[in-house]
Design a protein around this motif. Structure first.
Motif, PDB file in Angstrom:
ATOM      1  N   SER A  43       0.869  -1.177   0.000  1.00 14.77           N
ATOM      2  CA  SER A  43       0.000   0.000   0.000  1.00 14.77           C
ATOM      3  C   SER A  43       0.907   1.229   0.000  1.00 14.77           C
ATOM      4  N   ALA A  46       2.379   1.598   3.438  1.00 15.94           N
ATOM      5  CA  ALA A  46       3.470   0.660   3.719  1.00 15.94           C
ATOM      6  C   ALA A  46       4.741   1.069   2.988  1.00 15.94           C
ATOM      7  N   ARG A  49       6.316   3.984   4.735  1.00  9.57           N
ATOM      8  CA  ARG A  49       6.992   3.551   5.967  1.00  9.57           C
ATOM      9  C   ARG A  49       8.358   2.942   5.644  1.00  9.57           C
ATOM     10  N   ASP A 112      -8.165   3.762   1.936  1.00  6.80           N
ATOM     11  CA  ASP A 112      -7.508   4.577   2.951  1.00  6.80           C
ATOM     12  C   ASP A 112      -6.019   4.659   2.687  1.00  6.80           C
ATOM     13  N   SER A 113      -5.349   5.472   3.495  1.00 11.32           N
ATOM     14  CA  SER A 113      -3.912   5.697   3.322  1.00 11.32           C
ATOM     15  C   SER A 113      -3.069   4.569   3.898  1.00 11.32           C
ATOM     16  N   GLY A 114      -3.699   3.584   4.514  1.00 13.12           N
ATOM     17  CA  GLY A 114      -2.972   2.437   5.057  1.00 13.12           C
ATOM     18  C   GLY A 114      -3.344   2.186   6.505  1.00 13.12           C
ATOM     19  N   ARG A 115      -3.166   0.960   6.919  1.00 16.77           N
ATOM     20  CA  ARG A 115      -3.502   0.546   8.287  1.00 16.77           C
ATOM     21  C   ARG A 115      -2.636   1.252   9.320  1.00 16.77           C
ATOM     22  N   ILE A 116      -1.374   1.470   8.980  1.00 15.49           N
ATOM     23  CA  ILE A 116      -0.434   2.121   9.893  1.00 15.49           C
ATOM     24  C   ILE A 116      -0.457   3.626   9.638  1.00 15.49           C
ATOM     25  N   ARG A 159      -4.001   9.622   9.345  1.00 16.25           N
ATOM     26  CA  ARG A 159      -4.558   8.615   8.430  1.00 16.25           C
ATOM     27  C   ARG A 159      -5.759   9.233   7.720  1.00 16.25           C
ATOM     28  N   ARG A 161      -9.247   8.245   5.187  1.00 25.09           N
ATOM     29  CA  ARG A 161     -10.096   7.138   4.760  1.00 25.09           C
ATOM     30  C   ARG A 161     -11.385   7.676   4.158  1.00 25.09           C
TER      31      ARG A 161
END
Length: 179
Positions: A43, A46, A49, A112-116, A159, A161
């Motif tokens: 993503s 990710a 990161r 969304d922009s990612g889980r983290i 984040r 979403r």
């Protein structure tokens, strides 16, 4: 673009092993290996990161080396740096030495922009053009609609979403370019 090959080239240019990069990014060595072999597509969150561990802005990762004198950009000339249900179209390609990054963003419903949560130095701001976007900054959360805006320190975990039933479009800016 060959994301896996580009990541491998960046990692090797920095003198990092897959294991070292994985440790710095807080992910598994297997994940770095799978991304580099294009077995999985990370993503945007990710990939950001991972690149933060290098360190390298997303803009530089996708840069193709445009002429520095370019002033005007037609809609078709914006550089796509997004993946999956999120489109980030950047004004310009090589932002090395620039102070500002401008994006037109499009989130498909549920994307969304990612889980983290993202976190980096600088400031971010944006204006929603169409649809709804849930923006979380630290422990604050709001659903924004057309004409609504946000502005915050990017050092705060954040984040984005799309919580609506239609695509959400916005224009955002980040300084310095780090996304």
């Amino acid at each position: 673009m060959d994301v896996g090959g580009r990541l491998r080239a960046v990692r090797e240019a920095r003198g990092l092993s897959q294991r070292q990069l994985a440790r710095k990014a807080g992910i598994s060595n297997a994940t770095v290996s799978q991304i580099e072999s294009n077995a999985i597509n990370p993503s945007v969150g990710a990939l950001k990161r991972i690149l933060d561990a290098v360190p390298m802005p997303l803009a530089d990762f996708f840069a193709t080396g445009e002429a520095p004198a370019k002033v005007f950009y037609r809609a078709g000339e914006l550089t796509e740096i997004g993946r999956g249900g999120v489109s980030y179209r950047q004004v310009g390609t090589d932002l090395t030495g620039k102070a500002l990054q401008i994006l037109t963003e499009r989130y498909q419903p549920g994307a969304d922009s990612g889980r983290i949560p993202l976190k980096h130095q600088g400031e971010e701001a944006g204006v929603i053009i169409r649809g709804e976007l849930e923006v979380t900054v630290g422990d604050q959360r709001a659903v924004l609609g057309p004409g609504d805006a946000y502005y915050f320190s990017s050092a705060e975990p954040h984040r984005f979403r799309n919580v609506g039933a239609e695509p959400c479009e916005l224009v955002s800016v980040c300084t310095p370019p780090s996304f």
